[in-house]
Design a protein around this motif. Structure first.
Motif, PDB file in Angstrom:
ATOM      1  N   ALA A 194      10.986  65.044  21.422  1.00  0.00           N
ATOM      2  CA  ALA A 194      10.770  63.969  22.384  1.00  0.00           C
ATOM      3  C   ALA A 194      12.082  63.282  22.719  1.00  0.00           C
ATOM      4  O   ALA A 194      13.024  63.265  21.915  1.00  0.00           O
ATOM      5  N   LEU A 195      12.146  62.696  23.920  1.00  0.00           N
ATOM      6  CA  LEU A 195      13.357  62.002  24.351  1.00  0.00           C
ATOM      7  C   LEU A 195      13.668  60.822  23.441  1.00  0.00           C
ATOM      8  O   LEU A 195      14.812  60.575  23.086  1.00  0.00           O
ATOM      9  N   THR A 196      12.633  60.071  23.067  1.00  0.00           N
ATOM     10  CA  THR A 196      12.795  58.928  22.174  1.00  0.00           C
ATOM     11  C   THR A 196      11.418  58.445  21.767  1.00  0.00           C
ATOM     12  O   THR A 196      10.389  59.003  22.177  1.00  0.00           O
ATOM     13  N   GLN A 256       7.573  49.970  17.226  1.00  0.00           N
ATOM     14  CA  GLN A 256       8.201  49.310  16.095  1.00  0.00           C
ATOM     15  C   GLN A 256       8.174  50.230  14.887  1.00  0.00           C
ATOM     16  O   GLN A 256       7.377  51.165  14.825  1.00  0.00           O
ATOM     17  N   SER A 257       9.062  49.970  13.945  1.00  0.00           N
ATOM     18  CA  SER A 257       9.048  50.687  12.678  1.00  0.00           C
ATOM     19  C   SER A 257       7.969  50.051  11.806  1.00  0.00           C
ATOM     20  O   SER A 257       8.109  48.905  11.381  1.00  0.00           O
ATOM     21  N   GLU A 258       6.880  50.778  11.579  1.00  0.00           N
ATOM     22  CA  GLU A 258       5.726  50.186  10.919  1.00  0.00           C
ATOM     23  C   GLU A 258       6.019  49.760   9.475  1.00  0.00           C
ATOM     24  O   GLU A 258       5.531  48.728   9.016  1.00  0.00           O
ATOM     25  N   ASP A 259       6.824  50.557   8.773  1.00  0.00           N
ATOM     26  CA  ASP A 259       7.125  50.164   7.397  1.00  0.00           C
ATOM     27  C   ASP A 259       8.009  48.917   7.356  1.00  0.00           C
ATOM     28  O   ASP A 259       7.832  48.041   6.509  1.00  0.00           O
ATOM     29  N   PRO A 281      14.977  55.537  17.752  1.00  0.00           N
ATOM     30  CA  PRO A 281      13.862  54.926  18.475  1.00  0.00           C
ATOM     31  C   PRO A 281      14.281  53.648  19.181  1.00  0.00           C
ATOM     32  O   PRO A 281      15.243  52.984  18.781  1.00  0.00           O
ATOM     33  N   ILE A 282      13.561  53.306  20.224  1.00  0.00           N
ATOM     34  CA  ILE A 282      13.754  52.036  20.930  1.00  0.00           C
ATOM     35  C   ILE A 282      12.714  51.068  20.390  1.00  0.00           C
ATOM     36  O   ILE A 282      11.509  51.235  20.616  1.00  0.00           O
ATOM     37  N   LEU A 283      13.155  50.068  19.649  1.00  0.00           N
ATOM     38  CA  LEU A 283      12.242  49.186  18.919  1.00  0.00           C
ATOM     39  C   LEU A 283      11.764  48.028  19.783  1.00  0.00           C
ATOM     40  O   LEU A 283      12.554  47.352  20.433  1.00  0.00           O
ATOM     41  N   THR A 284      10.467  47.799  19.769  1.00  0.00           N
ATOM     42  CA  THR A 284       9.887  46.645  20.456  1.00  0.00           C
ATOM     43  C   THR A 284       9.491  45.547  19.468  1.00  0.00           C
ATOM     44  O   THR A 284       8.960  44.513  19.867  1.00  0.00           O
TER      45      THR A 284
END
Length: 346
Positions: free
Chosen positions: A160-162, A166-169, A321-324
């Protein structure tokens, strides 16, 4: 190469800015140009190759698919609203496919999108074992793929491109720290979907940073809040040492609050994501916090990123990843977020 009407409409303004910023530092050149213009009675027209009208169909034939485990509840309705807004802004077609927590439905929708020749697929990844393969097949067909919401640990294996989310952990880590600050000693991490790796990561992240004991249990589906509340009520009644509950979704968090109130238990309660009811409970001081992953962005950004990749070969994230999120809504900012939630964007 396709270019949107909105982007082309900006070109004259960009040209003007470039002209105003690109002059010579030599003042004499500027003065000479002024003198020449002043001595000419009629300025010659400037010829340009720019089109007088913009083709309104330049991006209209792009079709993107967003395939998620959405149950069309309060969380996912905001994701869809963000995706629809991006599609409208960019002049593309968005096909929204909710899987209702059924990975096999998602697999069928992904395969159908590939067969239809989708221009891009954005998909959540609640069950990597079922979904990685079909998305890899989409990439193999030359279709750009972006994962959203769940999938931060698996999007690279897909190609995937990205990933947008959010990082769940890490979000669970932050929740654990807040329970430490509240002085809790034993926390029930209540989850509402079996087999959803993202929810498991939230609870595992909590256990990593929380200094007390963490109990992780399935407490029933959001589709039946009465049964969910009764299950939590029975679990709390059987264990008087529990002094905190983390609901890994907004609906189950409210079920936990009602269960605690029925028992007359004063518990520290935290949650994930937002609904008007949950935000109201935070504003009232009944719930300590909720983790905000800004799901509107999880709908909007994948459409924008797929569009830019297809039309301009752009990528973002640099392999990361792009984090929200995570952010936190507490009594300090609940009132402001409530206003945005009423507008449908939070």
């Amino acid at each position: 190469m396709k270019t949107s009407k909105k982007l082309l409409a900006l070109l004259p303004a960009i040209a003007l800015v470039a002209a105003s910023c690109g002059g010579s530092d030599d003042d004499s050149s500027s003065e000479a140009s002024t003198d020449t213009a002043a001595s000419t009675d009629t300025a010659a027209p400037v010829e340009t190759d720019a089109p007088e009208e913009v083709d309104q169909t330049q991006a209209g034939d792009l079709t993107f698919h967003m395939i998620t485990h959405s149950d069309d509840g309060p969380f996912w309705s905001v994701v869809q609203r963000g995706a629809d807004a991006a599609a409208e802004d960019l002049g593309v077609t968005l096909v929204w496919k909710p899987g209702v927590n059924d990975a096999q439905v998602m697999v069928q929708d992904i395969e159908a999108a590939v067969a239809e020749g989708s221009d891009g697929i954005a998909a959540s990844l609640p069950d990597p074992d079922a979904l990685v393969g079909p998305l890899q097949a989409a990439v193999a067909e030359g279709i750009p793929v972006i994962t959203l919401n769940s999938g931060a640990n698996d999007y690279q294996a897909i190609g995937a491109l990205t990933h947008v989310g959010q990082s769940e952990d890490v979000a669970g880590n932050g929740a654990g720290e807040r329970f430490n600050d509240a002085g809790a000693t034993k926390v029930l991490c209540a989850f509402q979907e079996q087999g959803n790796v993202g929810l498991e990561e939230r609870c595992n992240g909590l256990a990593e940073t929380f200094g007390g004991e963490t109990v992780i249990e399935f407490m029933g589906l959001d589709a039946d809040t009465t049964e969910q509340q009764n299950t939590i009520n029975a679990f709390l009644a059987a264990d008087p040492d529990i002094d905190g509950v983390l609901g890994v979704g907004p609906v189950i968090t409210m079920s936990a609050l009602r269960a605690a109130q029925d028992l007359g238990r004063d518990l520290t309660i935290g949650g994930f994501d937002m609904t008007p009811d949950l935000l109201g409970a935070i504003e009232a001081g009944d719930v300590a916090f909720t983790v905000d992953q800004q799901q509107y962005l999880q709908g909007y950004m994948p459409v924008l990123l797929m569009y830019l990749n297809v039309t301009n070969q752009n990528t973002l994230g640099g392999g990361l990843p792009i984090l929200t999120g995570p952010g936190f809504v507490t009594t300090d900012n609940a009132t402001a977020v409530i206003e945005l939630s009423a507008a449908g964007t939070r």
